[in-house]
Design an enzyme around this catalytic site. Structure first.
Site, mmCIF file in Angstrom:
data_model
loop_
_atom_site.group_PDB
_atom_site.id
_atom_site.type_symbol
_atom_site.label_atom_id
_atom_site.label_comp_id
_atom_site.label_asym_id
_atom_site.label_seq_id
_atom_site.Cartn_x
_atom_site.Cartn_y
_atom_site.Cartn_z
ATOM 1 N N LYS A 136 0.831 -1.348 -0.129
ATOM 2 C CA LYS A 136 -0.009 -0.119 -0.099
ATOM 3 C C LYS A 136 0.838 1.098 -0.075
ATOM 4 O O LYS A 136 2.052 1.251 0.598
ATOM 5 C CB LYS A 136 -0.840 0.057 1.252
ATOM 6 C CG LYS A 136 -2.093 0.745 1.040
ATOM 7 C CD LYS A 136 -3.161 0.040 0.337
ATOM 8 C CE LYS A 136 -4.443 0.743 0.125
ATOM 9 N NZ LYS A 136 -5.443 0.380 -0.278
ATOM 10 N N ASP A 180 -7.047 4.520 -4.666
ATOM 11 C CA ASP A 180 -7.638 4.234 -3.401
ATOM 12 C C ASP A 180 -8.413 5.571 -2.923
ATOM 13 O O ASP A 180 -8.433 6.322 -4.139
ATOM 14 C CB ASP A 180 -6.596 3.813 -2.202
ATOM 15 C CG ASP A 180 -7.164 3.248 -0.828
ATOM 16 O OD1 ASP A 180 -7.892 2.285 -0.910
ATOM 17 O OD2 ASP A 180 -7.307 4.138 -0.065
HETATM 18 P P1 NDP Z 1 -12.916 7.737 -2.719
HETATM 19 O O1 NDP Z 1 -12.052 8.638 -2.611
HETATM 20 O O2 NDP Z 1 -13.596 7.381 -4.152
HETATM 21 O O3 NDP Z 1 -14.126 7.956 -1.787
HETATM 22 C C1 NDP Z 1 -14.160 8.228 -0.414
HETATM 23 C C2 NDP Z 1 -15.309 8.447 0.443
HETATM 24 O O4 NDP Z 1 -15.025 8.502 1.570
HETATM 25 C C3 NDP Z 1 -15.720 9.885 -0.158
HETATM 26 O O5 NDP Z 1 -17.150 9.946 0.049
HETATM 27 C C4 NDP Z 1 -15.037 10.680 1.198
HETATM 28 O O6 NDP Z 1 -15.780 11.914 1.559
HETATM 29 C C5 NDP Z 1 -15.422 9.808 2.387
HETATM 30 N N1 NDP Z 1 -14.146 9.844 3.457
HETATM 31 C C6 NDP Z 1 -12.717 9.769 3.123
HETATM 32 N N2 NDP Z 1 -12.289 10.004 4.350
HETATM 33 C C7 NDP Z 1 -13.315 10.375 5.179
HETATM 34 C C8 NDP Z 1 -13.118 10.758 6.606
HETATM 35 N N3 NDP Z 1 -12.136 10.667 7.317
HETATM 36 N N4 NDP Z 1 -14.348 10.967 7.188
HETATM 37 C C9 NDP Z 1 -15.759 10.799 6.346
HETATM 38 N N5 NDP Z 1 -15.756 10.454 5.401
HETATM 39 C C10 NDP Z 1 -14.555 10.379 4.529
HETATM 40 O O7 NDP Z 1 -12.480 6.297 -2.219
HETATM 41 P P2 NDP Z 1 -13.000 4.768 -2.201
HETATM 42 O O8 NDP Z 1 -14.192 4.755 -2.478
HETATM 43 O O9 NDP Z 1 -11.958 4.228 -3.369
HETATM 44 O O10 NDP Z 1 -12.503 4.062 -0.916
HETATM 45 C C11 NDP Z 1 -13.440 4.136 0.087
HETATM 46 C C12 NDP Z 1 -12.938 3.015 1.164
HETATM 47 O O11 NDP Z 1 -12.819 1.648 0.500
HETATM 48 C C13 NDP Z 1 -11.537 3.137 1.376
HETATM 49 O O12 NDP Z 1 -11.533 2.526 2.871
HETATM 50 C C14 NDP Z 1 -10.772 2.206 0.557
HETATM 51 O O13 NDP Z 1 -9.333 1.875 1.453
HETATM 52 C C15 NDP Z 1 -11.607 1.332 0.510
HETATM 53 N N6 NDP Z 1 -11.330 0.330 -0.824
HETATM 54 C C16 NDP Z 1 -11.089 0.807 -1.984
HETATM 55 C C17 NDP Z 1 -11.084 0.300 -3.191
HETATM 56 C C18 NDP Z 1 -11.215 0.786 -4.386
HETATM 57 O O14 NDP Z 1 -11.116 -0.165 -5.643
HETATM 58 N N7 NDP Z 1 -11.274 1.985 -4.636
HETATM 59 C C19 NDP Z 1 -10.672 -1.286 -3.070
HETATM 60 C C20 NDP Z 1 -10.670 -1.857 -1.568
HETATM 61 C C21 NDP Z 1 -11.150 -1.122 -0.571
HETATM 62 P P3 NDP Z 1 -14.910 13.177 1.145
HETATM 63 O O15 NDP Z 1 -15.220 13.296 -0.506
HETATM 64 O O16 NDP Z 1 -15.636 14.399 1.743
HETATM 65 O O17 NDP Z 1 -13.525 13.043 1.719
#
Ligand code: NDP
Length: 448
Positions: free
Chosen positions: A129, A169
């Site tokens: 990562k 991510d």
């Molecule tokens: P994105 O950046 O596309 O979206 C993240 C979302 O989570 C946004 O809505 C963001 O809101 C919100 N968010 C992020 N940090 C915080 C926080 N500290 N408090 C509240 N809301 C938060 O990321 P992904 O959808 O890709 O990833 C989401 C999760 O899924 C993560 O844990 C990631 O590790 C996991 N994941 C992702 C994969 C992928 O293929 N993308 C694969 C496997 C796991 P805002 O815009 O306001 O920050």
């Protein structure tokens, strides 16, 4: 105190001493060790060569300076990281996160988890990562491009299609992967599958964008089918509104569920009619193109917006945390159980705090931990690597079928190792199921 509890305490004491102050990393190790230590007590071959403790030390960690210039010509400095956790069963593989909350502890926890998750997929991928404390929010495309180019100018030395293959991510989507890949290609003079999540024009795979969210919904479907139920007709709450949340919402809706919520770091929206069809398309456009805040959804459709709150108080049968780590506390877990939640599928990585997990397990909730539930993303990344190596592209249908099968196989593995009578402890099943292949490889290599 039982013998295994004592062993767990002593084990965690050593982990804490070696990794002081790294709370997220310690939490992730504890979650795995609590189920693996009883298992290796019954399988002493792993204990004799200290496999679990060796797995708590990454193969290597790379930390570097990332200097970049904003649109006004001001120079900024961020910190870049790559944690190469284990290549026991394949090249390091895992995403890159750009978010101000990124620390070494966060990336070590994610890389540790990734090793077990990648093993669960059945594909030959190790765990890694990376990321930076850079915040893409509020930056222009040009600033993000400069940052990505500077980041890759250092990272390129350590990655490669047989060495380490990063992906996206939080904060790293299609735009960032394109800038990163472009810079890699330019300075290495190599066009190889060194990153996944690429655009379709330059080696990307169909279904990769949808894979993590679809996979989390498929896993939920398998858990429900295992007890003779289905998603059809059930209500669901989802947190987040990024990549994973959007495609979880899409697949749950396609399977007949009604998704009531979506959120971002500013709050959540509650749409009692369900987020689907045009409303989901609006959300995608809002987040992926306009890069706006979730309140705009509430304004557009006249639904409620709860500023600064998470959605766990909204009654629903299914829950899909899909935003970030530690977003479900023990209090939230209690509320979910009280409101009749039957099953949780973790789209985000480690979104539930340990006390919340304990409450879910005590209440015999169907709880799918992230390393199983969100493995669909990295699984399709693995398929993207295969397509790049073979220089071919599979169709959308073929990839969706492969994804569906991989999620079903992971579910089977969890049931195999986690069944406790009629109920399945998916946490135990996923940890043991992910551990065995990596541990067997490490044992075979001898001491290193
Ligand atoms: P994105 O950046 O596309 O979206 C993240 C979302 O989570 C946004 O809505 C963001 O809101 C919100 N968010 C992020 N940090 C915080 C926080 N500290 N408090 C509240 N809301 C938060 O990321 P992904 O959808 O890709 O990833 C989401 C999760 O899924 C993560 O844990 C990631 O590790 C996991 N994941 C992702 C994969 C992928 O293929 N993308 C694969 C496997 C796991 P805002 O815009 O306001 O920050």
């Amino acid at each position: 105190m039982a013998k295994t509890d004592q062993e767990l305490q002593q084990f965690m004491e050593r982990v804490r001493q070696r990794n002081p102050g790294e709370e997220e990393f310690q939490q992730a190790v504890h979650e795995v060790a609590a189920t693996i230590i009883p298992y290796i007590d019954q399988h002493p071959g792993y204990k004799e060569v200290n496999v679990l403790e060796r797995l708590t030390e990454p193969d290597r960690i790379i930390i570097f300076r990332v200097a970049w210039e904003d649109d006004k010509g001001t120079v900024h400095v961020n910190r870049g990281y790559r944690v190469q956790h284990s290549n026991a069963i394949g090249p390091y593989k895992g995403g890159i996160r750009f978010h101000p909350s990124v620390t070494l502890s966060v990336l070590k926890f994610l890389a540790f988890e990734q090793t077990f998750k990648n093993s669960l997929t059945g594909l030959p991928m190790g765990g890694g990562k990376g990321g930076s404390d850079f915040d893409p929010k509020g930056k222009s495309d040009r600033e993000v491009m400069h940052f990505c180019q500077s980041f890759m100018t250092e990272l390129y030395r350590y990655i490669g299609h047989f060495t380490d293959v990063p992906a996206g991510d939080i904060g790293v989507g299609a735009r960032e992967i394109s800038y990163l890949f472009g810079q890699y290609k330019r300075i290495s003079n190599l066009f190889t599958g060194v990153l996944t999540g690429k655009g379709l024009a330059f080696g990307g795979s169909l279904i990769r964008t949808e894979a993590t969210g679809y996979g989390a919904a498929y896993f939920m479907q398998d858990m429900l089918r295992h007890v003779g139920e289905d998603i059809d007709g059930k209500t669901a709450i989802v947190s987040g509104s990024g990549n994973v949340a959007q495609y979880t919402i899409e697949k749950v809706s396609q399977l007949g569920g009604k998704v009531l919520t979506a959120s971002d770091s500013s709050g959540f929206v509650y749409d009692k009619d369900g987020i689907h069809g045009d409303r989901l398309e609006f959300l995608k456009e809002l987040k992926n193109v306009k890069r706006g805040r979730i309140k705009a959804y509430a304004d557009e459709f006249g639904v409620e917006f709860y500023a600064g709150k998470r959605p766990w108080g909204v009654p629903a049968e299914l829950a899909f945390p899909a935003a970030t780590q530690n977003e479900i506390t023990a209090e939230d877990a209690k509320t979910l159980i009280k409101n009749g939640c039957r099953a949780v599928s973790e789209g985000a990585n480690m979104p539930t705090e340990q006390d919340g997990i304990d409450l879910f397990l005590d209440a015999k909730i169907m709880f799918a931990p992230s390393k199983a539930a969100n493995a669909g993303g990295v699984a399709v990344s693995g398929l993207e690597m295969t397509q790049n190596s073979m220089r071919l592209s599979w169709s959308r249908d073929e990839l969706d079928q492969r994804l569906r099968k991989i999620m079903a196989d992971i579910h089977e593995k969890c049931v195999h190792y986690g069944s406790e009578g009629a109920w399945c402890n998916y946490l135990k099943g996923a940890n043991i199921g992910g551990f065995i292949k990596v541990a067997d490889a490490i044992k075979s290599y001898g001491v290193m």
